[in-house]
Scaffold this active site. Structure first.
Site, short mmCIF file in Angstrom:
data_model
loop_
_atom_site.label_atom_id
_atom_site.label_comp_id
_atom_site.label_asym_id
_atom_site.label_seq_id
_atom_site.Cartn_x
_atom_site.Cartn_y
_atom_site.Cartn_z
N TYR A 192 -10.30 -7.19 -6.37
CA TYR A 192 -9.20 -6.24 -6.21
C TYR A 192 -8.33 -6.15 -7.45
O TYR A 192 -7.94 -5.07 -7.87
CB TYR A 192 -8.37 -6.69 -5.01
N ARG A 245 -0.11 -1.93 -6.69
CA ARG A 245 -0.42 -3.17 -5.97
C ARG A 245 -1.39 -4.03 -6.78
O ARG A 245 -1.20 -5.24 -6.90
CB ARG A 245 -1.01 -2.76 -4.62
N LYS A 273 -1.85 -0.67 7.86
CA LYS A 273 -3.28 -0.98 7.88
C LYS A 273 -3.59 -2.24 8.67
O LYS A 273 -4.54 -2.27 9.45
CB LYS A 273 -3.81 -1.12 6.45
N HIS A 310 -4.04 -10.93 1.60
CA HIS A 310 -5.49 -10.89 1.71
C HIS A 310 -5.98 -12.17 2.38
O HIS A 310 -5.31 -13.19 2.34
CB HIS A 310 -6.15 -10.83 0.32
N HIS A 325 -2.97 2.93 -5.61
CA HIS A 325 -3.23 1.50 -5.42
C HIS A 325 -3.04 0.71 -6.72
O HIS A 325 -3.03 -0.52 -6.69
CB HIS A 325 -4.66 1.31 -4.89
N ARG A 371 0.87 -1.18 0.00
CA ARG A 371 0.00 0.00 0.00
C ARG A 371 0.90 1.23 0.00
O ARG A 371 2.02 1.19 0.51
CB ARG A 371 -0.89 0.00 1.24
#
Length: 186
Positions: free
Chosen positions: A169, A137, A64, A160, A134, A41
């Protein structure tokens, strides 16, 4: 916050790097290229200190999630990091702010997320991609999935915990799944 895309074409990935360098700076292009290779991130990417890199590995706790990211650096990342370190031996951060007058009078800090967001958005408009911080990623995840078709590997790389989150994603849609069914005949 606007939804951003994975870049699904390697020529576009290279074009974005080139445009970031000529429109903004080599440092902004480095953020893009290292970011693609680390799949972090943006907050974690910009917070990398040279001290976090040892024996060809990057180790940091993700802001995060608090999870440990223990990443073996590939050759492209190692070469870029070595060049940055050689050009700026006194820097603490990999992407340290040093161009503005304000940065000269303050404690060392990384370049701002806001500056990266602005640069990526402007280049994204130019190449007709919803590009954001983002996107690096997401692009790494998408490219790994395309080369392996192993969603578990992509999930592990992105750290994840849900397959459905990872598929959404990286931009794998029902159309992509339908295409896989029609193109693969056994």
């Amino acid at each position: 916050m606007a939804e951003v895309d994975a870049v699904k074409n390697l020529d576009t990935v290279k074009l974005i790097s080139h445009l970031l360098e000529i429109r903004f700076s080599k440092q902004m292009s480095d953020v893009w290229n290292v970011g693609l290779n680390l799949a972090l991130r943006i907050s974690d990417l910009l917070s990398i200190r040279f001290a976090d890199i040892n024996d060809g590995r990057l180790q940091l706790h993700e802001t995060k999630t608090g999870k440990l990211a223990n990443i073996k650096l590939n050759q492209k990342a190692l070469v870029t990091i070595a060049r940055i370190r050689a050009e700026h031996p006194s820097h603490i951060f990999l992407f340290q702010s040093y161009r503005s007058k304000q940065s000269l009078d303050r404690e060392p800090r990384p370049i701002s997320r806001r500056a990266v967001t602005k640069a990526f958005a402007m280049v994204g408009e130019e190449v007709k991609v919803a590009l954001g911080t983002h996107s690096m990623r997401k692009t790494r995840g998408y490219m790994l999935y395309q080369s392996t078709k192993d969603i578990a590997r992509v999930m592990k790389m992105l750290r994840h915990s849900s397959e459905s989150v990872t598929l959404r994603y990286i931009g794998i849609t029902q159309d992509d799944v339908d295409k896989d069914f029609t193109e693969l005949e056994i």
